[in-house]
Structure formats: C-alpha cells, structure tokens
Scaffold this motif. Structure first.
Motif, mmCIF file in Angstrom:
data_model
loop_
_atom_site.group_PDB
_atom_site.id
_atom_site.type_symbol
_atom_site.label_atom_id
_atom_site.label_comp_id
_atom_site.label_asym_id
_atom_site.label_seq_id
_atom_site.Cartn_x
_atom_site.Cartn_y
_atom_site.Cartn_z
ATOM 1 N N GLU A 1 53.540 46.248 47.838
ATOM 2 C CA GLU A 1 52.191 47.039 48.319
ATOM 3 C C GLU A 1 51.154 47.355 47.228
ATOM 4 O O GLU A 1 49.909 47.290 47.846
ATOM 5 N N TYR A 2 51.723 47.886 46.270
ATOM 6 C CA TYR A 2 50.954 48.308 45.216
ATOM 7 C C TYR A 2 49.797 47.154 44.708
ATOM 8 O O TYR A 2 48.756 47.371 44.671
ATOM 9 N N LEU A 3 50.608 46.201 44.621
ATOM 10 C CA LEU A 3 49.747 44.904 44.128
ATOM 11 C C LEU A 3 48.858 44.271 45.148
ATOM 12 O O LEU A 3 47.698 43.943 45.083
ATOM 13 N N LYS A 4 49.087 44.408 46.472
ATOM 14 C CA LYS A 4 48.394 44.277 47.619
ATOM 15 C C LYS A 4 46.987 45.093 47.562
ATOM 16 O O LYS A 4 45.966 44.491 47.867
ATOM 17 N N LYS A 5 47.500 46.231 47.526
ATOM 18 C CA LYS A 5 46.237 47.314 47.521
ATOM 19 C C LYS A 5 45.428 47.094 46.226
ATOM 20 O O LYS A 5 44.185 47.232 46.750
ATOM 21 N N LEU A 6 46.057 46.897 45.185
ATOM 22 C CA LEU A 6 45.169 46.531 43.911
ATOM 23 C C LEU A 6 44.171 45.396 44.299
ATOM 24 O O LEU A 6 43.088 45.096 43.854
ATOM 25 N N ASN A 7 44.736 44.284 44.876
ATOM 26 C CA ASN A 7 44.129 42.919 44.885
ATOM 27 C C ASN A 7 43.030 43.214 45.871
ATOM 28 O O ASN A 7 41.867 42.745 45.804
ATOM 29 N N ALA A 8 43.230 43.927 47.065
ATOM 30 C CA ALA A 8 42.051 44.289 47.977
ATOM 31 C C ALA A 8 41.097 45.034 47.385
ATOM 32 O O ALA A 8 39.629 44.765 47.584
ATOM 33 N N LEU A 9 41.296 45.882 46.443
ATOM 34 C CA LEU A 9 40.320 46.836 45.837
ATOM 35 C C LEU A 9 39.564 45.766 44.760
ATOM 36 O O LEU A 9 38.221 45.963 44.642
ATOM 37 N N ILE A 10 40.134 44.969 44.208
ATOM 38 C CA ILE A 10 39.361 43.858 43.559
ATOM 39 C C ILE A 10 38.387 42.910 44.041
ATOM 40 O O ILE A 10 37.470 42.846 43.746
ATOM 41 N N GLN A 11 38.997 42.455 45.118
ATOM 42 C CA GLN A 11 38.161 41.623 46.198
ATOM 43 C C GLN A 11 36.868 42.424 46.623
ATOM 44 O O GLN A 11 35.778 42.151 46.494
ATOM 45 N N GLU A 12 37.037 43.554 46.937
ATOM 46 C CA GLU A 12 36.073 44.534 47.761
ATOM 47 C C GLU A 12 35.014 44.686 46.450
ATOM 48 O O GLU A 12 33.682 44.792 46.710
#
Length: 168
Positions: A148-159
């Motif tokens: 979950e942490y890695l998914k959130k991090l990836n979403a923030l980077i894409q944003e």
C-alpha cells in the motif's frame, strides 16, 4: 604428469660440468635427458647462491613472515623471481611468483592465510524452522502495508510529474 625428480648427485655433476665452461645448458639437457633447460639454469643459480644445499630437494611449508620477506627482498633488491627462489632456496620459482601476485593483489596479510587443500564449496544450510500461524499472519500484514505504501508513493510521484509537465 608429475615432474621428474633428480638426485642431488646428478644435479651437482651437471652443475659442475656447466661451471667448467666446456658444455652448454642445451647439450647437458640432451646428454642427461633433462626435460627442460630451465631446470639446469635453476640448479646453477641455486648452487651459486647456497652451494650443495641449494641442490637438495626441500618441500616444506613456509610461514607468512617468510613469504613476506621473500617478496620484499625482490622489491627492495630488484631481484627476479628466479633469483629470489635461488637466494631463499625455494625449489619452485612459481611458488615465489604466486606469493608476489597475492602480495600485490590482496596485501601482505593474505600471505599469512593457509591456502592449501580444497576450498569448501558447499554451504551448510540451516534447517528452516516452520513458522507459526501468528508469524505468518504478521508477515502477510507487513507485506500488505508495504505494498500500500509503495502504491501511494507511486501515485504521488505520478501526480507531481503531471503537474510539472507543461500543457500545450
């Protein structure tokens, strides 16, 4: 094929004939059926350096300090591998060559390590203990949180990348 061994008496006879100057190394090697001219040259150097005791076959183990002193002698005096082997009465110049390579590649401390025998290539595996049910559940929970942490991090980077891109 094992290296042929020659008696001390034969070596002495060949060396004395060579030192008299009437016969060359090649002729002596042919006459006495010596495999290599280099053997005779090694015997001559050993005889000049150590006398008859230089012709005696010695097989032994050498201390790390002795190996270091041989290599440092070569370095300080500018002696060749063959000269150092003759000076210290070491039967094989290849041994000195190996010590020199280890000294310069791995340091002088590496010469103090015992290197004879086969290397242990098999690693001893420790038997795994079966995990308890609670341990398995805790590991699954930890992996889910990490995912979950890695998914959130990836979403923030894409944003962030989306915001930084200039629009046309």
């Amino acid at each position: 094929m094992p290296k042929k061994m020659y008696s001390t008496e034969l070596k002495l006879e060949i060396v004395q004939k060579y030192l008299q100057g009437s016969v060359g190394v090649k002729q002596l090697a042919e006459k006495y059926h010596i495999g290599s001219k280099a053997d005779i040259q090694k015997w001559v150097a050993a005889y000049r350096e150590n006398g008859i005791s230089g012709l005696c076959t010695t097989h032994g183990t050498y201390t790390g300090d002795f190996k270091i002193s041989v290599v440092e002698y070569m370095h300080n005096k500018g002696a060749s591998i063959r000269e150092a082997a003759a000076h210290f009465n070491i039967p094989s110049p290849q041994t000195v060559s190996k010590w020199e390579r280890i000294y310069y590649e791995q340091g002088k401390e590496a010469l103090c390590e015992e290197r004879r025998g086969r290397a242990n290539k098999m690693k001893i595996k420790k038997p795994r203990k079966p995990k308890k049910n609670e341990d398995l559940l805790a590991e699954v929970q930890r992996l889910r949180m990490e995912n979950e942490y890695l998914k959130k991090l990836n979403a923030l980077i894409q944003e962030r990348e989306k915001l930084e891109k200039p629009t046309k």
